[in-house]
Enzyme design. Structure first.
Site, short mmCIF file in Angstrom:
data_model
loop_
_atom_site.label_atom_id
_atom_site.label_comp_id
_atom_site.label_asym_id
_atom_site.label_seq_id
_atom_site.Cartn_x
_atom_site.Cartn_y
_atom_site.Cartn_z
NE ARG A 57 -3.91 2.00 2.37
CZ ARG A 57 -4.21 2.79 3.39
NH1 ARG A 57 -3.57 2.69 4.53
NH2 ARG A 57 -5.18 3.66 3.26
CG HIS B 183 -1.31 5.46 0.03
ND1 HIS B 183 -1.87 5.80 1.23
CD2 HIS B 183 -2.27 4.77 -0.62
CE1 HIS B 183 -3.11 5.34 1.30
NE2 HIS B 183 -3.37 4.69 0.18
CG ASP B 184 6.16 7.11 -3.52
OD1 ASP B 184 6.11 8.36 -3.38
OD2 ASP B 184 7.09 6.53 -4.10
CB VAL C 277 0.85 11.85 -3.74
CG1 VAL C 277 0.89 13.33 -3.41
CG2 VAL C 277 -0.36 11.18 -3.10
N GLY D 273 3.55 11.10 -8.55
CA GLY D 273 4.30 10.00 -9.16
C GLY D 273 5.13 9.23 -8.14
CB SER E 275 6.69 12.72 -2.26
OG SER E 275 5.60 12.01 -2.80
CG ASN F 216 -0.47 8.43 3.53
OD1 ASN F 216 -0.73 7.29 3.14
ND2 ASN F 216 0.04 9.37 2.74
N PRO G 199 -7.52 7.90 -3.25
CG PRO G 199 -7.71 5.77 -4.19
CD PRO G 199 -6.72 6.84 -3.87
CG HIS H 102 -7.93 -3.63 -1.42
ND1 HIS H 102 -8.68 -2.78 -2.20
CD2 HIS H 102 -7.02 -2.83 -0.80
CE1 HIS H 102 -8.26 -1.54 -2.04
NE2 HIS H 102 -7.25 -1.53 -1.21
CB THR H 103 -5.78 -10.50 -2.49
OG1 THR H 103 -6.43 -10.26 -3.73
CG2 THR H 103 -5.79 -11.99 -2.19
C1 HEM Z 1 -9.36 1.62 -5.81
C2 HEM Z 1 -9.15 2.56 -4.91
C3 HEM Z 1 -8.69 2.24 -3.52
C4 HEM Z 1 -9.33 2.57 -2.37
C5 HEM Z 1 -10.61 3.38 -2.23
C6 HEM Z 1 -8.56 2.00 -1.29
C7 HEM Z 1 -8.88 2.13 0.04
C8 HEM Z 1 -8.28 1.44 1.05
C9 HEM Z 1 -8.68 1.49 2.44
C10 HEM Z 1 -9.82 2.33 3.01
C11 HEM Z 1 -7.86 0.67 3.14
C12 HEM Z 1 -7.90 0.37 4.64
C13 HEM Z 1 -7.17 1.44 5.42
C14 HEM Z 1 -7.45 1.32 6.89
O1 HEM Z 1 -8.57 0.97 7.29
O2 HEM Z 1 -6.53 1.61 7.69
C15 HEM Z 1 -6.94 0.08 2.18
C16 HEM Z 1 -5.98 -0.85 2.51
C17 HEM Z 1 -5.10 -1.38 1.62
N1 HEM Z 1 -4.93 -0.99 0.30
FE1 HEM Z 1 -6.21 0.15 -0.76
N2 HEM Z 1 -7.48 1.34 -1.81
C18 HEM Z 1 -7.51 1.46 -3.16
C19 HEM Z 1 -6.57 0.98 -4.05
C20 HEM Z 1 -5.45 0.27 -3.70
C21 HEM Z 1 -4.37 -0.07 -4.60
C22 HEM Z 1 -4.31 0.35 -6.06
C23 HEM Z 1 -3.48 -0.79 -3.88
C24 HEM Z 1 -2.17 -1.39 -4.31
C25 HEM Z 1 -1.89 -1.76 -5.56
C26 HEM Z 1 -4.00 -0.90 -2.53
C27 HEM Z 1 -3.41 -1.62 -1.51
C28 HEM Z 1 -3.94 -1.74 -0.24
C29 HEM Z 1 -3.45 -2.69 0.74
C30 HEM Z 1 -2.38 -3.75 0.51
C31 HEM Z 1 -4.17 -2.45 1.92
C32 HEM Z 1 -3.99 -3.14 3.28
C33 HEM Z 1 -2.91 -2.39 4.04
C34 HEM Z 1 -2.57 -2.97 5.39
O3 HEM Z 1 -3.09 -4.02 5.80
O4 HEM Z 1 -1.72 -2.35 6.08
N3 HEM Z 1 -5.18 -0.23 -2.46
N4 HEM Z 1 -7.21 0.56 0.94
#
Ligand code: HEM
Ligand code: NAG
Length: 212
Positions: free
Chosen positions: A58, A62-63, A66, A68, A72, A85, A155, A185-186
């Site tokens: 993640r 997030h890098d 924002v 590119g 940052s 963040n 997002p 998110h798997t």
């Molecule tokens: C499609 C738009 C996306 C939205 C709205 C989104 C939103 C979120 C949210 C709300 C969380 C949980 C944060 C928390 O509750 O602390 C999360 C976790 C996560 N996101 Fe996304 N995300 C998006 C796209 C992505 C992308 C593109 C990636 C990576 C390629 C990604 C990787 C992850 C990972 C791996 C987690 C789990 C992090 C952890 O367990 O520490 N997400 N995301």
């Protein structure tokens, strides 16, 4: 020469340099131990906390969203305190700091932090059983970060599909890319507050999926 054609020539040169710099073997001669050092750091961090694989993946997203992929997100203050963040980066940045200092010990001022984030994301996925891929190298680090841009571009979980598609399109990614990337998110964890509204408001989710 007219100044407009001069700048065209200049731009073409810059484009050539920029693309020539990206290569999976960029550090093979200048820092032969870099990739192994990064991988060791990831494997150590993930074996003491499997969730770290998700957090590192993640962090790269997030890098990149924002300004590119420019590291940052690592700069103190600013981006780190943006809505998506704040409170979720501390342990993750410690892992990156440790990897970065090991890489610096192997070779000073050679490997960018942005490349370390990209390789770390790949190695994290592999460390928890996902497929490997080749990472092109040559990202340059920023010396500025922006909380405002982070809040604008990352997002939020409350966005509609249409708004999400717009956010990704602004980064040159289409809806196929978005769905594929959301597969990240798997793995990982989410705080209840970020999804319970969507899960329990029936008009927001496919009824069959909601029931299951
Ligand atoms: C499609 C738009 C996306 C939205 C709205 C989104 C939103 C979120 C949210 C709300 C969380 C949980 C944060 C928390 O509750 O602390 C999360 C976790 C996560 N996101 Fe996304 N995300 C998006 C796209 C992505 C992308 C593109 C990636 C990576 C390629 C990604 C990787 C992850 C990972 C791996 C987690 C789990 C992090 C952890 O367990 O520490 N997400 N995301
Ligand atoms: C989205 O972009 C990818 C990569 O450039 C491409 O392979 C794919 O066909 C595109 N999908 C759509 C729906 O345009």
């Amino acid at each position: 020469m007219a100044s407009s054609s001069l700048s065209v020539v200049l731009l073409l040169c810059l484009a050539a340099v920029a693309s020539a710099q990206m290569s999976p073997t960029l550090y093979d001669a200048s820092c032969p131990g870099a990739l192994a050092t990064i991988k060791n750091g990831v494997v150590a961090a993930v074996s003491s906390d499997p969730r770290m694989a998700a957090s590192l993946l993640r962090l790269h997203f997030h890098d990149c969203f924002v300004q590119g992929c420019d590291a940052s997100v690592l700069l103190a203050g600013n981006e780190r305190n943006a809505f998506g963040n704040v409170g979720s980066l501390l342990n993750v940045i410690d892992v990156i700091d440790k990897i970065k200092s090991n890489v610096e010990q192997a070779c000073k001022r050679t490997v960018s932090c942005a490349d370390i984030l990209a390789v770390t994301a790949r190695d994290s996925v592999v460390a928890v059983g996902g497929p490997p891929w080749t990472v092109s190298l040559g990202r340059r680090d920023s010396d500025t970060a922006s909380k405002t841009l982070a809040n604008r571009d990352l997002p939020a979980p409350s966005l509609s599909v249409t708004d999400l598609i717009t956010r990704f399109a602004a980064k040159g990614l289409n809806h196929t890319d978005m769905v594929a990337l959301s597969g990240a998110h798997t793995i990982g964890r989410v705080q209840c507050k970020n999804f319970r509204t969507r899960l329990y408001s029936k008009e927001n989710i496919d009824p069959a999926l909601a029931t299951s």
